[in-house]
Write a protein that holds these residues in place. Sequence first.
Motif, short mmCIF file in Angstrom:
data_model
loop_
_atom_site.label_atom_id
_atom_site.label_comp_id
_atom_site.label_asym_id
_atom_site.label_seq_id
_atom_site.Cartn_x
_atom_site.Cartn_y
_atom_site.Cartn_z
N ASP A 254 0.80 -1.29 0.14
CA ASP A 254 0.08 -0.03 0.10
C ASP A 254 1.04 1.25 0.18
O ASP A 254 0.54 2.21 -0.76
CB ASP A 254 -0.93 0.05 1.22
N GLN B 293 2.53 1.86 -3.43
CA GLN B 293 1.41 2.16 -4.37
C GLN B 293 1.29 3.59 -4.15
O GLN B 293 1.03 4.20 -5.07
CB GLN B 293 0.43 1.13 -4.31
N GLU B 294 1.09 4.03 -3.03
CA GLU B 294 0.80 5.28 -2.79
C GLU B 294 1.92 6.32 -3.19
O GLU B 294 1.52 7.34 -3.67
CB GLU B 294 0.29 5.41 -1.03
N GLU B 295 2.99 5.81 -2.97
CA GLU B 295 4.28 6.75 -3.51
C GLU B 295 4.05 6.73 -4.94
O GLU B 295 4.57 7.78 -5.33
CB GLU B 295 5.56 5.94 -2.78
N GLN B 296 3.98 5.58 -5.68
CA GLN B 296 3.98 5.78 -6.95
C GLN B 296 2.94 6.42 -7.38
O GLN B 296 2.89 7.36 -8.34
CB GLN B 296 3.77 4.44 -7.54
N ARG B 297 1.61 6.64 -6.85
CA ARG B 297 0.77 7.45 -7.02
C ARG B 297 0.96 8.91 -6.84
O ARG B 297 0.75 9.82 -7.91
CB ARG B 297 -0.54 7.13 -6.34
N LEU B 298 1.71 9.23 -5.81
CA LEU B 298 1.95 10.50 -5.55
C LEU B 298 3.16 11.14 -6.73
O LEU B 298 3.16 12.18 -7.17
CB LEU B 298 2.60 10.87 -4.20
N LYS B 299 4.14 10.26 -7.04
CA LYS B 299 5.22 10.72 -8.10
C LYS B 299 4.34 10.84 -9.31
O LYS B 299 4.74 11.70 -10.17
CB LYS B 299 6.21 9.58 -7.90
N GLN B 300 3.66 9.89 -9.67
CA GLN B 300 2.94 10.01 -10.81
C GLN B 300 2.02 11.20 -11.26
O GLN B 300 2.07 11.95 -12.14
CB GLN B 300 2.06 8.66 -11.12
N GLN B 301 1.41 11.53 -10.09
CA GLN B 301 0.69 12.72 -10.15
C GLN B 301 1.29 14.01 -9.99
O GLN B 301 1.17 14.86 -11.06
CB GLN B 301 -0.30 12.78 -8.77
N THR C 293 2.51 14.42 -13.59
CA THR C 293 1.59 14.84 -14.64
C THR C 293 1.53 16.38 -14.44
O THR C 293 1.26 17.21 -15.39
CB THR C 293 0.17 14.14 -14.08
N ALA D 187 5.88 12.35 -0.83
CA ALA D 187 6.20 11.01 -1.19
C ALA D 187 7.64 10.71 -0.20
O ALA D 187 7.90 9.60 0.16
CB ALA D 187 6.59 10.89 -2.47
#
Length: 240
Positions: free
Chosen positions: A38, A41-49, A52, A99
């Motif tokens: 979890d 995945q949250e770190e990856q989501r933050l970095k992806q955002q 963007t 992150a």
Amino acid sequence: MQLTTIARDDLSPELLEQLTRFEQDLGVYTGLQDRLTDLVQEEQRLKQQASTFEGRADRTDASWKAMAQSATIDQGKINEEIERSAQLRKDAQALRLTAEARSGVQGAVVIQLAEARMKLGHAPGTINKAYQETLLSNALAREGVRETLLELFALSRALFLKSIDEHDGVLSSCNGQRERQAKTQELTWRTFGLEVQKLFDGAEHGIQAPALAVMPSTVQREVLVETPGDLMRLRQACKA
């Protein structure tokens, strides 16, 4: 021959106790794996955002720079685009800092995971060995198995002894009758083993013995350690 597995209630008290303790420790371990997954995945989501936002900022910069080179310059619009770009980069930086701040939490979970896996230790091997020994004993004690194996062995031995001259080179090097007899017995069993190998015809490679205790695969960012020294170095690395 299909092995008949043993129901949980029919396990010996000692093996059942070992299995129960393993499953309790395994529950803690898999819970930590879920926690690390979890976090990753949250770190990856933050970095992806963040990426963007940075991509939008790059496009916004290109937009206002193009406006600045046009024949009719709208300075108000350009300023809006500059502010928009700056805000996007600010938001991206905030996400990346968040992150990064959470990496400490990840490190703590990685250490807890390593400790939990070390606690499980050799339990699966010990449990499965005892279980498989019992399965083998039960299978060999099954009605007719011993007689069938004896019959097959007797035939194999008889055929081997009829062609024993083919092994004269090996047997002639033996010192004395006792050593010759021991070597003959060894070759007899080896011949029987080759007969079984031919019977299996490679099928033995595709069959697995039943197991009670199974370790899950590692998850992303999990670090395997095998010794207390490895664990100490992992702690130091996470602190750094």
